[in-house]
Design an enzyme around this catalytic site. Structure first.
Site: not given
Ligand SMILES: NC(=O)c1ccc[n+]([C@@H]2O[C@H](COP(=O)([O-])OP(=O)(O)OC[C@H]3O[C@@H](n4cnc5c(N)ncnc54)[C@H](O)[C@@H]3O)[C@@H](O)[C@H]2O)c1
Length: 282
Positions: A119, A152
């Site tokens: 993000s 995006e």
């Molecule tokens: N939540 C949102 O609304 C949103 C929207 C757009 C983008 N994002 C981005 O998407 C990404 C993920 O966010 P999320 O909300 O899904 O987070 P989340 O915490 O729900 O999930 C992240 C996952 O990544 C895993 N993880 C951590 N380190 C790891 C590794 N080394 N190898 C494999 N897996 C690993 C964790 O165990 C977890 O299951 C982030 O970069 C966030 O900024 C989030």
């Protein structure tokens, strides 16, 4: 670029949604996380969400089962070596993402494109830890991924035109609408959205109006489907704070200063919907 197998790294909120849309569009998906329980939770969410589409007659039962069969969950990262394309959706920490990119760079074929769903972290900086900076790009999906049309597509400084074109085409194959953006803190979506949410928090902190009143103004006066404080609770107040901090330090302009009320609420563990308390109680 012939993409058949996509590696999705991270099976959380975004990763399971991304795996869902690739599998539904006919791609084989290798979904990676660090522990089996995170994979199980992600796969269960994908099943529930696909079944919801069957209930709404958007998908047949057979298509749902076929999509699920296309997804393999793994904890052993070595198994990502055969992927034709990578989408990284791991936790929003530069240390985690850079370690992943460095490691995958040594495992995957040189032609494989690495995309990140970050993000706010710089695509240019992530690309610089690999030996393929021209093949690193941002592919920023929105939550909930199966529903939201926008992706995006973020060019880092070194991203090649071929990489950009491949990712734009890929997003279209997922029935998404790609929008081209250059690498800058918060990209476009969060650069514009987060200051709105932050300013709504200042309005509450200064006693201008209650959270309910602020949200009502935006729903009824601007036809927003949900008010800014409801949205902040939905996104997660910790996530909002992280993004404001990245923009504040990255752009150096005091207008991105995180609202002190937001900082205080995160310190209290009031993270919004996911913790049961934010601007509202859940
Ligand atoms: N939540 C949102 O609304 C949103 C929207 C757009 C983008 N994002 C981005 O998407 C990404 C993920 O966010 P999320 O909300 O899904 O987070 P989340 O915490 O729900 O999930 C992240 C996952 O990544 C895993 N993880 C951590 N380190 C790891 C590794 N080394 N190898 C494999 N897996 C690993 C964790 O165990 C977890 O299951 C982030 O970069 C966030 O900024 C989030």
């Amino acid at each position: 670029m012939n993409i058949r197998t996509v590696g999705v790294v991270g099976a959380g909120t975004m990763g399971n949604g991304i795996a869902h849309v690739f599998a539904k569009s006919g791609y084989r998906v290798i979904l990676a996380d660090v522990e089996q329980r995170f994979l199980d939770r992600g796969l269960e969410t994908i099943r529930k969400n696909l079944e919801r589409e069957v209930a709404k007659a958007k998908l047949t039962g057979e298509q749902c089962e076929q999509a699920l069969d296309r997804i393999t969950g793994i904890v052993d990262r070595k198994l990502l070596a055969d992927c034709d394309f990578i989408v990284e959706a791991a936790s929003e920490r530069f240390a985690i993402k850079s370690e992943l990119f460095r490691d995958l760079d040594s495992r995957c074929r040189p032609a494989v494109i690495f995309s990140s769903n970050t993000s706010s972290i710089s695509i240019t900086k992530l690309a610089a830890v690999t030996k393929r900076p021209d093949k690193v790009i941002g592919m920023h999906f929105f939550n909930p991924v199966p529903v939201m049309k926008l992706v995006e597509v973020i060019r880092g400084l070194a991203t090649s035109n071929d990489t950009f074109t491949s990712v734009r085409t890929l997003a279209e194959k997922l029935d998404k609408t790609p929008v081209e953006v250059n690498d800058a803190p918060g990209f476009v979506s969060n650069r514009v959205l987060m200051p709105l949410l932050n300013e709504a928090m200042y309005a509450v902190m200064e006693g201008v109006a209650s959270p309910e009143a602020v949200d009502e103004v935006f729903k009824l006066g601007m036809a927003h489907p949900m008010g800014p404080l409801t949205l902040a609770d939905f996104i997660g107040l910790d996530v909002c704070l992280d993004i404001m901090r990245v923009m504040h330090s990255g752009l150096g302009d005091p207008k991105y200063r995180p609202c002190p009320l937001l900082i205080k609420m995160v310190d209290a563990g009031w993270l919004g919907r996911k913790s049961g308390r934010g601007f509202y109680q859940y």
